[in-house]
Scaffold this active site. Structure first.
Site, PDB file in Angstrom:
ATOM      1  N   GLY A 331       1.998   6.810  -2.138  1.00  0.00           N
ATOM      2  CA  GLY A 331       0.567   7.070  -2.106  1.00  0.00           C
ATOM      3  C   GLY A 331      -0.208   5.808  -1.799  1.00  0.00           C
ATOM      4  O   GLY A 331       0.372   4.729  -1.599  1.00  0.00           O
ATOM      5  N   PRO A 333      -2.582   2.380  -2.046  1.00  0.00           N
ATOM      6  CA  PRO A 333      -2.518   1.255  -2.990  1.00  0.00           C
ATOM      7  C   PRO A 333      -3.435   1.487  -4.186  1.00  0.00           C
ATOM      8  O   PRO A 333      -4.511   2.074  -4.072  1.00  0.00           O
ATOM      9  CB  PRO A 333      -3.007   0.063  -2.155  1.00  0.00           C
ATOM     10  CG  PRO A 333      -2.814   0.474  -0.730  1.00  0.00           C
ATOM     11  CD  PRO A 333      -3.014   1.955  -0.697  1.00  0.00           C
ATOM     12  N   GLY A 334      -2.991   1.012  -5.334  1.00  0.00           N
ATOM     13  CA  GLY A 334      -3.827   1.044  -6.522  1.00  0.00           C
ATOM     14  C   GLY A 334      -3.860   2.344  -7.273  1.00  0.00           C
ATOM     15  O   GLY A 334      -4.645   2.498  -8.219  1.00  0.00           O
ATOM     16  N   GLY A 336      -1.563   3.593  -9.169  1.00  0.00           N
ATOM     17  CA  GLY A 336      -0.850   3.552 -10.443  1.00  0.00           C
ATOM     18  C   GLY A 336       0.626   3.858 -10.350  1.00  0.00           C
ATOM     19  O   GLY A 336       1.222   4.301 -11.331  1.00  0.00           O
ATOM     20  N   LYS A 337       1.244   3.615  -9.214  1.00  0.00           N
ATOM     21  CA  LYS A 337       2.678   3.900  -9.073  1.00  0.00           C
ATOM     22  C   LYS A 337       3.492   2.969  -9.965  1.00  0.00           C
ATOM     23  O   LYS A 337       4.418   3.411 -10.663  1.00  0.00           O
ATOM     24  CB  LYS A 337       3.080   3.758  -7.597  1.00  0.00           C
ATOM     25  CG  LYS A 337       2.366   4.739  -6.678  1.00  0.00           C
ATOM     26  CD  LYS A 337       2.770   4.568  -5.230  1.00  0.00           C
ATOM     27  CE  LYS A 337       2.232   3.287  -4.625  1.00  0.00           C
ATOM     28  NZ  LYS A 337       0.758   3.261  -4.544  1.00  0.00           N
ATOM     29  N   GLU A 543     -15.776  19.967   4.264  1.00  0.00           N
ATOM     30  CA  GLU A 543     -14.451  20.086   3.639  1.00  0.00           C
ATOM     31  C   GLU A 543     -14.188  21.515   3.178  1.00  0.00           C
ATOM     32  O   GLU A 543     -13.053  22.001   3.266  1.00  0.00           O
ATOM     33  CB  GLU A 543     -14.336  19.106   2.466  1.00  0.00           C
ATOM     34  CG  GLU A 543     -14.620  17.650   2.814  1.00  0.00           C
ATOM     35  CD  GLU A 543     -13.812  17.140   3.999  1.00  0.00           C
ATOM     36  OE1 GLU A 543     -12.676  17.616   4.225  1.00  0.00           O
ATOM     37  OE2 GLU A 543     -14.314  16.256   4.713  1.00  0.00           O
TER      38      GLU A 543
END
Length: 734
Positions: A331, A333-334, A336-337, A543
């Site tokens: 996913g 960056p940032g 929470g992986k 959307e």
């Protein structure tokens, strides 16, 4: 062969750990380890060795008899008899006169824990035995070899270990070492092969079924045994309390021999605990568990299930072969992986070993990089059960990449990584957790099941997930209503960005002397406070148009809608289809549905459908062009044209056919949305209010408008109509 137990001189300090009624150990302590008797024996042998190194003992040994000086010192006479003759039935305390170096003492105890019993050790010393002592830290190679020689000075035990250069086993020395191991097969002496961590065993030896022993990591039992053999043994009265004060096992396991011994040099037990806590940084590494995570995203659910299965395996209720043993989080960056991987380790109560391709590659050339990779995998095996977290896996690259620059290097890196993944899959106790930003850049061989069993997306959090994060970070400092409003406005920001903004806002509060406010957090998140509602409504309609057409044509599940500071997002789980012309036309209709929704509801379209190469308009144009030039489904029949789109579209006739397909698709989308306008506006209204909608919320609104018979493929990739910062699709949205 070791001497019989009845002749063993037992250390009075360490023996209390195995006493019964007279023991000073709390009745709630853990049962004594089964390897303690062997540890007593090895410690005694070490002490005898060091006693035998005194000048008087050496002199007596050279003379072959006790001289007058030795006779005047009974303890030295007894020591001489013990060391150079059979064990005597004596309780002489020789330990004060012959202290053992701390690292040797800890190594002897670890070796006792490795072999477990005298019988196991005796089997390893049988003349036919060739045994492997694995996962020895390269810095401890000489230490382990010396302790084995000191404890068994009269054994014809062949110890094989590789030469090292500055703590590293070079390729030349490794080959020479394994050749020497092969040559020992011709002899008639027992062989113990000492293998440093990170050095792979040759295939012919790995499949030979040789006994394999692994030097254990540092544990509370090892520390307590070391303390009982030293000056602090008498102070260790309440063993249960001391155990409870130690850092948890996963943290202790990460210590090296020198680190542990530095802590054990403290003047008292409190000092030992404090040093161990500082070394393991227990106060910094205590992070959340999976139970603390408020989100129920597919990634978190997959992580919880994997850890639950791991717990069942630890209890002996599930076979290792029945478990999923690896997971890949991917996913932006940032998101929470890394955080999620560490939460898995905390939840399982096991060690978490980390590595990354960036760290490995920083070691130097290809050989250095592969060595560091092997060392990380070996550390995980040594600390098993453990989580092996590998960050930036997309840096491994792909052998199918069109970039031929450094292709040979990339191929060797991939092959080396595959070899380590294959090797670790053969052993029990290590769960591999990977993380990356770009899953499409990873070699297919790395991605296949068996290497990474589970692939779980970790997208940007929705409003509910952000609210849960903010509740945890801010506790009761901000009213719930303000927090809910802030969480909706923060959709599109990563957990890392939100955490950084809250820390910055706290700094503002400290320096101004005022409480932390949502206004300050908004500033640090660059959230606008005066966004035009018309902009929000246009984004929401756009959307919602995608979601409504997807539902009407059964094009797959819409898993998320969001309004972010950078535009709107629609995430779709693609439906499985036959790639017929009608399927492609449906996809083009879906691509242009946002543009159609704007035209239908607002009477005018924005530039939001266009822009970068991943925009709606770019995707629709690409599909329409490929119908004509690559798929063989256009008027020209089975003709494939290998030319860039910018050149092909210079053909006015072809460009006209592509334009016609796009116009027809948009008109069709308008018709569908007109039929389901109430659904379109309900979705847009909910999205504008919440800023993000999950799959369940969307499904509830669009229920019943699809054509029966549509199917979805859970393995299909995700469509994301996402607008990055450099896309001028919409003005900034809070």
């Amino acid at each position: 062969m070791t001497q019989p137990n009845k002749h063993t001189v037992v250390n009075a300090d360490i023996v209390s750990a195995t006493s019964n009624s007279n023991t000073s150990v709390s009745s709630t302590s853990a049962a004594p380890p089964t390897w303690l008797p062997l540890a007593h024996d090895l410690i005694t042998r070490l002490r005898l060795h060091h006693a035998g190194q005194s000048s008087k003992i050496k002199a007596a040994y050279k003379k072959g008899a006790f001289d007058a000086d030795i006779a005047e010192d009974p303890s030295l006479a007894d020591t001489f008899a013990l060391f150079h003759g059979d064990y005597a039935d004596t309780e002489t305390d020789i330990f004060e006169a012959a202290p053992v170096p701390s690292r040797q003492l800890l190594t002897a105890i670890r070796l006792a824990a490795t072999f477990g019993t005298e019988a196991t050790l005796a089997a390893a010393q049988d003349w036919r035995s060739v045994a492997m002592l694995m996962d020895v830290d390269s810095g401890d190679m000489d230490l382990v070899t010396d302790v084995l020689k000191f404890c068994f000075p009269r054994q014809s035990w062949s110890l094989q270990s590789p030469n090292t250069t500055e703590g590293v086993v070079t390729k030349y020395h490794a080959q020479k070492f394994w050749n020497a191991v092969d040559e020992t097969m011709d002899g008639y002496a027992p062989v113990l092969v000492i293998v440093p961590a990170g050095l792979a065993m040759p295939q012919h030896l790995r499949h030979a079924g040789l006994p394999v022993y692994r030097l254990p990591a540092i544990t509370a039992d090892l520390i307590i045994a070391h303390l009982r053999a030293g000056a602090l043994g008498d102070a260790l009265g309440d063993e249960a309390a001391f155990r409870a004060a130690l850092p948890e096992g996963g943290l202790l396991a990460g210590l090296g021999t020198a680190q542990a011994c530095a802590a054990l040099r403290a003047p008292d037990l409190d000092g030992v605990v404090q040093r161990l806590a500082a070394m393991t940084k227990a106060d910094e590494t205590q992070g959340p568990t999976l139970d603390d995570m408020t989100a129920d995203s597919p990634a978190v659910l997959a992580a919880r299930r994997l850890i639950a299965d791991l717990s069942l395996w630890k209890q002996g209720k599930v076979a290792w072969s029945d478990l999923s043993r690896s997971i890949l989080f991917y996913g932006p960056p940032g998101t929470g992986k890394t955080y999620l991987a560490r939460a898995m380790g905390n939840s399982a109560g096991i060690a978490c070993v980390t590595g990354s391709f960036a760290e490995w590659q920083a070691a130097g050339h290809l050989g250095d990089m592969l060595r560091e990779m092997r060392t990380t995998f070996a550390e995980a095996r040594r600390l098993a059960p453990a989580i092996l977290f590998i960050d930036e896996i997309d840096a491994v690259g792909s052998r199918e990449s069109g970039d031929r620059h450094n292709s040979s290097y990339r191929t060797q890196v991939i092959n080396g990584f595959l070899g380590e993944m294959n090797a670790i899959a053969l052993e029990e106790g290590v769960v591999v957790v990977g993380a990356c930003n770009h899953i499409d850049r990873i070699d297919p061989a790395v991605m296949r099941a068996g290497r990474f069993d589970i692939k779980a997306a970790v997208p940007m959090p929705d409003a509910r997930q952000i609210l849960g994060l903010m509740r945890r970070l801010l506790e009761d400092e901000i009213p719930e209503a303000e927090l809910a409003s802030l969480s909706r406005a923060a959709v599109g920001h990563s957990p890392a960005a939100i955490d950084a903004a809250i820390r910055a806002a706290r700094s503002d509060a400290r320096h101004t002397g005022a409480p932390i406010t949502t206004a300050s957090i908004r500033v640090h998140l660059s959230l606008s406070t005066d966004t035009d509602p018309r902009i929000l409504w246009r984004v929401a309609l756009h959307e919602a148009g995608h979601a409504t057409v997807a539902a009407a044509l059964n094009l797959g599940q819409i898993t998320r809608l969001a309004i972010t500071p950078y535009g709107g997002e629609t995430h779709r789980q693609r439906a499985n289809n036959e790639c017929l012309l009608s399927d492609l036309e449906d996809d083009i209709c879906y691509d242009l549905a946002g543009r159609a929704a704007e035209r239908l509801a607002l009477g005018a379209i924005s530039a939001g459908a266009g822009g970068p190469a991943h925009s709606d308009l770019a995707g629709a144009t690409d599909k329409a062009l490929k119908i004509e030039t690559a798929y063989g489904l256009g008027p020209d029949g089975p003709v494939w044209v290998d030319a860039p789109a910018v050149i092909v579209l210079q053909n006015t006739n072809l460009r006209g056919r592509v334009r016609k397909r796009l116009d027809q698709a948009e008109s069709r989308a308008v018709q569908i949305l007109s039929k389901h306008r109430s659904t379109l506006e309900a979705l847009a209204t909910a999205l504008m209010a919440e800023r993000s909608l999950n799959a369940e919320q969307i499904a509830e609104i669009v229920e019943g408008i699809g054509v029966p018979g549509g199917t979805t493929d859970s393995k299909a990739c995700t469509d994301s109509h996402h607008n990055p910062k450099d896309d001028a699709r919409y003005p900034s949205v809070p």
